[in-house]
Design a protein around this motif. Sequence first.
Motif, PDB file in Angstrom:
ATOM      1  N   VAL A 124       0.837  -1.202   0.000  1.00 35.58           N
ATOM      2  CA  VAL A 124       0.000   0.000   0.000  1.00 35.58           C
ATOM      3  C   VAL A 124       0.875   1.257   0.000  1.00 35.58           C
ATOM      4  O   VAL A 124       0.567   2.249  -0.672  1.00 35.58           O
ATOM      5  CB  VAL A 124      -0.966  -0.013   1.203  1.00 35.58           C
ATOM      6  CG1 VAL A 124      -1.882   1.207   1.154  1.00 35.58           C
ATOM      7  CG2 VAL A 124      -1.794  -1.277   1.216  1.00 35.58           C
ATOM      8  N   GLN A 125       1.968   1.225   0.742  1.00 36.32           N
ATOM      9  CA  GLN A 125       2.871   2.375   0.760  1.00 36.32           C
ATOM     10  C   GLN A 125       3.455   2.652  -0.620  1.00 36.32           C
ATOM     11  O   GLN A 125       3.588   3.816  -1.024  1.00 36.32           O
ATOM     12  CB  GLN A 125       3.999   2.149   1.777  1.00 36.32           C
ATOM     13  CG  GLN A 125       3.569   2.285   3.219  1.00 36.32           C
ATOM     14  CD  GLN A 125       4.739   2.196   4.177  1.00 36.32           C
ATOM     15  OE1 GLN A 125       5.888   2.445   3.806  1.00 36.32           O
ATOM     16  NE2 GLN A 125       4.462   1.854   5.425  1.00 36.32           N
ATOM     17  N   GLN A 126       3.800   1.600  -1.357  1.00 30.73           N
ATOM     18  CA  GLN A 126       4.324   1.789  -2.705  1.00 30.73           C
ATOM     19  C   GLN A 126       3.287   2.451  -3.599  1.00 30.73           C
ATOM     20  O   GLN A 126       3.602   3.333  -4.404  1.00 30.73           O
ATOM     21  CB  GLN A 126       4.753   0.439  -3.299  1.00 30.73           C
ATOM     22  CG  GLN A 126       5.275   0.506  -4.724  1.00 30.73           C
ATOM     23  CD  GLN A 126       6.531   1.335  -4.849  1.00 30.73           C
ATOM     24  OE1 GLN A 126       7.374   1.357  -3.946  1.00 30.73           O
ATOM     25  NE2 GLN A 126       6.671   2.040  -5.961  1.00 30.73           N
ATOM     26  N   SER A 127       2.034   2.051  -3.452  1.00 34.40           N
ATOM     27  CA  SER A 127       0.957   2.648  -4.249  1.00 34.40           C
ATOM     28  C   SER A 127       0.776   4.127  -3.916  1.00 34.40           C
ATOM     29  O   SER A 127       0.664   4.971  -4.809  1.00 34.40           O
ATOM     30  CB  SER A 127      -0.354   1.885  -4.010  1.00 34.40           C
ATOM     31  OG  SER A 127      -0.242   0.534  -4.394  1.00 34.40           O
ATOM     32  N   VAL A 128       0.761   4.453  -2.625  1.00 25.98           N
ATOM     33  CA  VAL A 128       0.598   5.849  -2.213  1.00 25.98           C
ATOM     34  C   VAL A 128       1.820   6.669  -2.631  1.00 25.98           C
ATOM     35  O   VAL A 128       1.691   7.832  -3.049  1.00 25.98           O
ATOM     36  CB  VAL A 128       0.357   5.941  -0.694  1.00 25.98           C
ATOM     37  CG1 VAL A 128       0.326   7.399  -0.239  1.00 25.98           C
ATOM     38  CG2 VAL A 128      -0.936   5.237  -0.316  1.00 25.98           C
ATOM     39  N   SER A 129       3.002   6.074  -2.546  1.00 32.58           N
ATOM     40  CA  SER A 129       4.221   6.784  -2.948  1.00 32.58           C
ATOM     41  C   SER A 129       4.149   7.227  -4.399  1.00 32.58           C
ATOM     42  O   SER A 129       4.578   8.336  -4.754  1.00 32.58           O
ATOM     43  CB  SER A 129       5.451   5.891  -2.748  1.00 32.58           C
ATOM     44  OG  SER A 129       5.690   5.647  -1.384  1.00 32.58           O
ATOM     45  N   GLN A 130       3.603   6.372  -5.260  1.00 31.66           N
ATOM     46  CA  GLN A 130       3.495   6.734  -6.672  1.00 31.66           C
ATOM     47  C   GLN A 130       2.541   7.914  -6.873  1.00 31.66           C
ATOM     48  O   GLN A 130       2.790   8.785  -7.708  1.00 31.66           O
ATOM     49  CB  GLN A 130       3.021   5.528  -7.480  1.00 31.66           C
ATOM     50  CG  GLN A 130       4.043   4.411  -7.554  1.00 31.66           C
ATOM     51  CD  GLN A 130       3.606   3.316  -8.509  1.00 31.66           C
ATOM     52  OE1 GLN A 130       3.777   3.411  -9.719  1.00 31.66           O
ATOM     53  NE2 GLN A 130       3.042   2.265  -7.964  1.00 31.66           N
ATOM     54  N   LEU A 131       1.460   7.926  -6.113  1.00 25.68           N
ATOM     55  CA  LEU A 131       0.527   9.049  -6.212  1.00 25.68           C
ATOM     56  C   LEU A 131       1.177  10.349  -5.744  1.00 25.68           C
ATOM     57  O   LEU A 131       1.061  11.393  -6.405  1.00 25.68           O
ATOM     58  CB  LEU A 131      -0.730   8.756  -5.388  1.00 25.68           C
ATOM     59  CG  LEU A 131      -1.561   7.534  -5.809  1.00 25.68           C
ATOM     60  CD1 LEU A 131      -2.707   7.319  -4.832  1.00 25.68           C
ATOM     61  CD2 LEU A 131      -2.094   7.700  -7.224  1.00 25.68           C
ATOM     62  N   LEU A 132       1.872  10.298  -4.606  1.00 28.84           N
ATOM     63  CA  LEU A 132       2.540  11.494  -4.095  1.00 28.84           C
ATOM     64  C   LEU A 132       3.654  11.946  -5.034  1.00 28.84           C
ATOM     65  O   LEU A 132       3.840  13.145  -5.269  1.00 28.84           O
ATOM     66  CB  LEU A 132       3.105  11.222  -2.701  1.00 28.84           C
ATOM     67  CG  LEU A 132       2.105  10.856  -1.595  1.00 28.84           C
ATOM     68  CD1 LEU A 132       2.835  10.689  -0.267  1.00 28.84           C
ATOM     69  CD2 LEU A 132       1.010  11.901  -1.469  1.00 28.84           C
ATOM     70  N   GLN A 133       4.402  10.971  -5.555  1.00 29.56           N
ATOM     71  CA  GLN A 133       5.497  11.302  -6.467  1.00 29.56           C
ATOM     72  C   GLN A 133       4.963  12.001  -7.705  1.00 29.56           C
ATOM     73  O   GLN A 133       5.559  12.973  -8.195  1.00 29.56           O
ATOM     74  CB  GLN A 133       6.249  10.027  -6.869  1.00 29.56           C
ATOM     75  CG  GLN A 133       7.605  10.272  -7.508  1.00 29.56           C
ATOM     76  CD  GLN A 133       8.687  10.540  -6.481  1.00 29.56           C
ATOM     77  OE1 GLN A 133       8.890   9.763  -5.560  1.00 29.56           O
ATOM     78  NE2 GLN A 133       9.392  11.651  -6.634  1.00 29.56           N
TER      79      GLN A 133
END
Length: 437
Positions: A113-122
Motif C-alpha cells: 500500500v505504501q508503494q501505491s501511495v508513494s506513486q501518487l505522491l510522487q
Amino acid sequence: MGEERSILIAYTLNAIAFKAQTHPKHRFQNLYGQLNTDLLYQSWGQLNKQAKPGIDGITMPAYEDSLPENIRRLSWALKQKCYRANDIKRVYIPKSNGKQRPLGLPTVDDKLVQQSVSQLLQGIWEQDFVRHSYGYRPHKSAHQAVHSLTLNLQFKGYGYVVEADIKGFFDNIDHNWLMRMLKQRIDDKALLSLIKQWLKARIKEPRGAFNKPTSGSPQGGIISPVLANIYLHYALDLWFEKRVKPSLRGRAMMIRYADDFVCAFQYAQDAEYFYQALPTRLQRFNLDVAKEKTSLMRFSRFHPSCKRQFVFLGFAFYWGKDTGGQPRLRRRTAAKKQRSTLNELYRWIKAKRSQKLNIWLPQLKRKLRGFSHYFGLPDNSRSLAKVSAFVLHSLYKWLNRRSGRRSYNWRSFKEMLIYFQIEPLRVRKRVIEVDWY
C-alpha cells in the motif's frame, strides 16, 4: 490483461502529474479511490522481492504464493476503509562510524500500500520539486548530484562552501508540520488518515518493547523517502530559492541528496549569512544541524590545497592541479568511507576463508563490483587501486592460513583470480547529465 492494467495505471499517474504541473495550486481529491487492484498489482512489481519480513514474519516469496488472494483481500480492506497499518519491526545495522542505524521493517501488506501511495505522491510533487534535489527521485541519482557539484564548482566561480547535514533527520520529522505540508496539495481525508497511520504505527524493538513514535518516519519504510523529500522541499528548498537567493549579492547554489546537502556562494558575506540563518530555519521545523558535519570554508581555485576539503555522498572534494598546472577540482573516496570499507572486507575475508572458494569468492566479486560501480568515477583511480591491492593481499594472506601448509604461491594465486574473474577495480567512464546553477 496485465498489459491493459499497466496502460490504465500509467494513464492515471500521467493525468495526475499533468494536472499537478498545469495547476500548481490544485488540491487533489479522491486519491484514495485510486488504491485499487490494478495499482496494487503494478506496485507489487516494483517491490524488492529480497526484502526482509516485517513483524508478522511473512516473507515476499510466501506472500507471492497467494498473490491474487492477498491483493483481493487488501483491495477490499482499502475499499471498505477497514485497512489498518501494522506494527513496525525495528532492526539495527552498523554504520561506518561504529554507531548503529535504526531501520523500520513494515509488513508486506504495508509495503504494497505504501508503494501505491508513494506513486501518487510522487506524481504530484515531482512537478513541484526543485532541480537541485536529487535524492529518491526518478531519473535522479547520487552520481548526478556529485557530477553537477563538481562541474559547477569548477566552472561557475563559487568561492565559499557550506557543507551541512541534519541531525537525526528521519527520526525528527514533525508529524504536524508534515501533515500541513501534505495538505498544500491533497484534499483527501482518507488518504491523509492512511499516511498518519503509518507515521503513528507502533515500533517493536529487538528486545520486545513497543513504543509509539511522536515524530519521525522510519527508515526502511517505502513511503519514507517521498515524505522526507516533501518535508525538506518546504522546510529547506523553497526557503533557499525564494528567500535566501534573492537577498544575496552574488551567485549561490544548493545540491541536496535527502538530508545531506552542500551550498556554494560567490561571496563570503553571502555564505556567512546563510550559515548563520540555517539553524534558525531548521529549528522552526524541529530540526537541528549536525554541528560536527556542518561547516563554512573558503573553497576556490585560488586557494588549492588537499587539506582544504569537504565530504559529500562518500566523496571528498578538493582542489588540485591538472597536467598543465591549472587548478582542477578533484574527488576521491572519503577517508572514513575508505577505511570502513577496507576493515569490513578484511574481516569478511578472514571469516570466510575456510569455506569453499566457489561459494564465497563470487560474493566477494559482487562486493567489489558494487564498490566500483559507485566510487569508480574519474579522478578516483588511486582510491580504487588501494582497495584492489588491499583485497588481493588480504586474500593471499588468509587463504595461505587455512591449513598448516601454504596453499598458494603468487603464480597459482593469480590463476585462481583469473578463474573466478576477480579483476582490479577500474574507473568506468560514463555520461552523466549535469544541471548548471
